[in-house]
Design a protein around this motif. Structure first.
Motif, short mmCIF file in Angstrom:
data_model
loop_
_atom_site.label_atom_id
_atom_site.label_comp_id
_atom_site.label_asym_id
_atom_site.label_seq_id
_atom_site.Cartn_x
_atom_site.Cartn_y
_atom_site.Cartn_z
N LEU A 10 0.85 -1.18 0.00
CA LEU A 10 0.00 0.00 0.00
C LEU A 10 0.89 1.24 0.00
O LEU A 10 1.62 1.49 0.96
CB LEU A 10 -0.92 -0.02 1.21
CG LEU A 10 -1.79 -1.29 1.34
CD1 LEU A 10 -2.64 -1.22 2.59
CD2 LEU A 10 -2.65 -1.49 0.11
N LYS A 11 0.83 1.98 -1.09
CA LYS A 11 1.75 3.09 -1.30
C LYS A 11 1.63 4.15 -0.21
O LYS A 11 2.63 4.72 0.25
CB LYS A 11 1.47 3.72 -2.67
CG LYS A 11 2.42 4.85 -3.07
CD LYS A 11 3.80 4.31 -3.37
CE LYS A 11 4.68 5.40 -3.93
NZ LYS A 11 6.05 4.90 -4.22
N ALA A 29 -8.16 -9.79 1.97
CA ALA A 29 -6.86 -9.81 2.65
C ALA A 29 -6.56 -8.46 3.30
O ALA A 29 -6.05 -8.40 4.43
CB ALA A 29 -5.76 -10.19 1.67
N LEU A 30 -6.89 -7.38 2.60
CA LEU A 30 -6.66 -6.05 3.16
C LEU A 30 -7.57 -5.78 4.36
O LEU A 30 -7.13 -5.23 5.38
CB LEU A 30 -6.87 -4.98 2.09
CG LEU A 30 -5.88 -4.97 0.92
CD1 LEU A 30 -6.22 -3.84 -0.04
CD2 LEU A 30 -4.45 -4.83 1.40
N THR A 43 -9.22 0.71 -7.94
CA THR A 43 -8.03 1.21 -7.24
C THR A 43 -6.89 1.40 -8.23
O THR A 43 -6.72 0.60 -9.15
CB THR A 43 -7.60 0.22 -6.14
OG1 THR A 43 -8.72 -0.02 -5.25
CG2 THR A 43 -6.44 0.77 -5.33
N ARG A 44 -6.10 2.45 -8.02
CA ARG A 44 -5.00 2.73 -8.94
C ARG A 44 -3.80 1.84 -8.65
O ARG A 44 -3.43 1.62 -7.49
CB ARG A 44 -4.58 4.20 -8.84
CG ARG A 44 -3.66 4.66 -9.97
CD ARG A 44 -3.49 6.16 -9.96
NE ARG A 44 -2.62 6.59 -8.87
CZ ARG A 44 -1.28 6.65 -8.97
NH1 ARG A 44 -0.67 6.30 -10.10
NH2 ARG A 44 -0.57 7.06 -7.94
N VAL A 45 -3.19 1.33 -9.71
CA VAL A 45 -2.00 0.49 -9.61
C VAL A 45 -0.76 1.36 -9.81
O VAL A 45 -0.65 2.08 -10.80
CB VAL A 45 -2.03 -0.64 -10.66
CG1 VAL A 45 -0.74 -1.47 -10.60
CG2 VAL A 45 -3.24 -1.54 -10.45
N VAL A 46 0.17 1.28 -8.88
CA VAL A 46 1.42 2.05 -8.97
C VAL A 46 2.52 1.22 -9.62
O VAL A 46 3.24 1.69 -10.50
CB VAL A 46 1.87 2.51 -7.56
CG1 VAL A 46 3.18 3.30 -7.64
CG2 VAL A 46 0.79 3.35 -6.90
N GLU A 47 2.64 -0.05 -9.21
CA GLU A 47 3.64 -0.96 -9.78
C GLU A 47 3.05 -2.36 -9.80
O GLU A 47 2.17 -2.70 -9.02
CB GLU A 47 4.93 -0.97 -8.95
CG GLU A 47 5.71 0.33 -8.94
CD GLU A 47 6.93 0.24 -8.04
OE1 GLU A 47 7.40 -0.89 -7.76
OE2 GLU A 47 7.42 1.30 -7.58
N GLY A 48 3.60 -3.19 -10.70
CA GLY A 48 3.14 -4.57 -10.80
C GLY A 48 2.18 -4.75 -11.96
O GLY A 48 1.77 -3.79 -12.61
N LEU A 49 1.84 -6.00 -12.20
CA LEU A 49 0.99 -6.35 -13.35
C LEU A 49 -0.28 -7.03 -12.86
O LEU A 49 -0.24 -8.17 -12.37
CB LEU A 49 1.75 -7.28 -14.29
CG LEU A 49 1.13 -7.55 -15.65
CD1 LEU A 49 0.98 -6.27 -16.45
CD2 LEU A 49 1.97 -8.57 -16.41
N PRO A 50 -1.43 -6.37 -12.97
CA PRO A 50 -2.68 -6.98 -12.50
C PRO A 50 -3.11 -8.16 -13.37
O PRO A 50 -2.84 -8.20 -14.57
CB PRO A 50 -3.70 -5.84 -12.61
CG PRO A 50 -2.89 -4.59 -12.76
CD PRO A 50 -1.63 -4.99 -13.43
N LEU A 72 -0.30 -0.69 -4.75
CA LEU A 72 -1.55 0.02 -4.98
C LEU A 72 -1.52 1.40 -4.33
O LEU A 72 -0.91 1.58 -3.27
CB LEU A 72 -2.74 -0.77 -4.41
CG LEU A 72 -2.92 -2.19 -4.94
CD1 LEU A 72 -4.15 -2.82 -4.28
CD2 LEU A 72 -3.06 -2.21 -6.46
N ASP A 73 -2.21 2.33 -4.93
CA ASP A 73 -2.33 3.66 -4.36
C ASP A 73 -3.44 3.66 -3.35
O ASP A 73 -4.55 4.17 -3.58
CB ASP A 73 -2.59 4.68 -5.49
CG ASP A 73 -2.59 6.12 -4.97
OD1 ASP A 73 -2.07 6.35 -3.87
OD2 ASP A 73 -3.13 7.00 -5.68
N ALA A 74 -3.17 3.08 -2.20
CA ALA A 74 -4.18 2.96 -1.15
C ALA A 74 -3.48 3.01 0.21
O ALA A 74 -2.28 2.93 0.31
CB ALA A 74 -4.95 1.64 -1.30
#
Length: 316
Positions: free
Chosen positions: A235-236, A253-254, A275-282, A314-316
């Motif tokens: 979580l960013k 899980a969160l 939710t916005r993804v900052v890094e990684g591959l969904p 994730l940007d959360a």
């Protein structure tokens, strides 16, 4: 008493709108104003423990005293439509979780609306707003039979802007003639059963993606996924790292470690948990994102999608 916090409401009116379709009017239990909403919005309802459902609003967005939604009695009901049609009566109390809009009207020179069956519910509110604004619009409305098509009388006053086409009278909708070719300023909207949505998507495959807007009521069919594997979510905003096991969604899980991302449908159709993804591959498993949105991998629906990389930020 707004949006994310939810509120108690009372069913004040129930109407039969067509064969198998009823509409329900909600009023705030404490008599205060209801949340404002715009065409395309839906209401999240907690019908019973573990039974949250989303229904498109079809009333007047300027009416702060009532929220009207319509429901088709589904033969294969998961419980929601059966409960509303067979058990709910005026005076019953319900919990409204939120009022959201993931299917909004956008500025356009020409709006083409395609509705199939109960998909008329969000489209009806759009018609009223487009007409109020003096916009250029047309509606193609299909269903199996005229008797099963809700709100036909409401639409009669719009003249030839509305084409009502029951299948038993006219056959399948002539989407090619109605939609035509992509043009600057033209936006199409579609809500209805999956075969209709797929046909509209196929016709508009070469249109700019922002020129076609879709709302699904159920998850679309997808290619089989591989075996679920464990991964980590970072979580960013807090730097917290959470392990997501194979048998749990990101959202669950969160929540187990005290991080709550609002969610509603739990099947990837309503868009609440986007939710916005900052890094990684969904690993996209939703029915909400459009193809090019998936390709960008900048957004994920955490209620159902997973990760193709060992860690997702994730940007959360």
């Amino acid at each position: 008493m707004t949006g994310e916090n939810g509120f108690s409401a009372r069913i004040s009116d129930i109407r039969v709108e067509a064969a198998g379709v009823k509409s329900f009017l909600l009023e705030a239990a404490d008599g205060t104003d209801l949340p404002a909403w715009t065409p395309g919005a839906h209401v999240d309802l907690a019908l019973a423990p573990g039974m949250n459902r989303q229904y498109s609003l079809c009333g007047d967005g300027d009416d702060r005293q009532g929220l009207r939604f319509a429901v088709l009695r589904e033969p294969q009901s998961r419980g929601g439509s059966a409960m509303l049609h067979e058990q709910v009566k005026p005076g019953d109390m319900m919990q409204v979780l939120a009022v959201r809009n993931n299917f909004p009207l956008v500025p356009a020179g020409h709006s083409l609306l395609v509705a199939g069956g109960i998909g008329i519910t969000p489209i009806l509110a759009m018609v009223r707003e487009l007409e109020r604004q003096g916009r250029d619009w047309r509606l193609l409305y299909g269903g199996r039979t005229r008797a099963g098509m809700a709100f036909i009388d409401d639409l009669a006053g719009y003249g030839d802007k509305v084409m009502v086409r029951p299948e038993d009278e006219f056959g399948l909708l002539d989407l090619a003639a109605f939609l035509g070719a992509a043009e600057p300023g033209k936006v199409a909207y579609c809500c209805g059963p999956e075969p209709l949505i797929k046909a509209v998507e196929a016709h508009c495959a070469n249109w700019p993606e922002e020129s076609l807007r879709i709302e699904r009521f159920r998850p679309m069919e997808q290619e089989p996924h591989g075996a679920d594997t464990a991964f980590e979510v970072e979580l960013k905003q807090s730097g917290k790292v959470v392990a997501v096991p194979p048998d749990k969604s990101i959202a669950v899980a969160l929540e187990e470690v005290g991080v709550y991302i609002p969610r509603s449908c739990n099947e990837g159709t309503c868009g609440t948990c986007l939710t916005r993804v900052v890094e990684g591959l969904p690993d996209h498993r939703d029915s909400f994102l459009r193809p090019r949105q998936r390709e960008k991998n900048a957004l994920i629906l955490v209620c159902c999608s997973r990760s193709l990389t060992p860690r997702l930020v994730l940007d959360a």
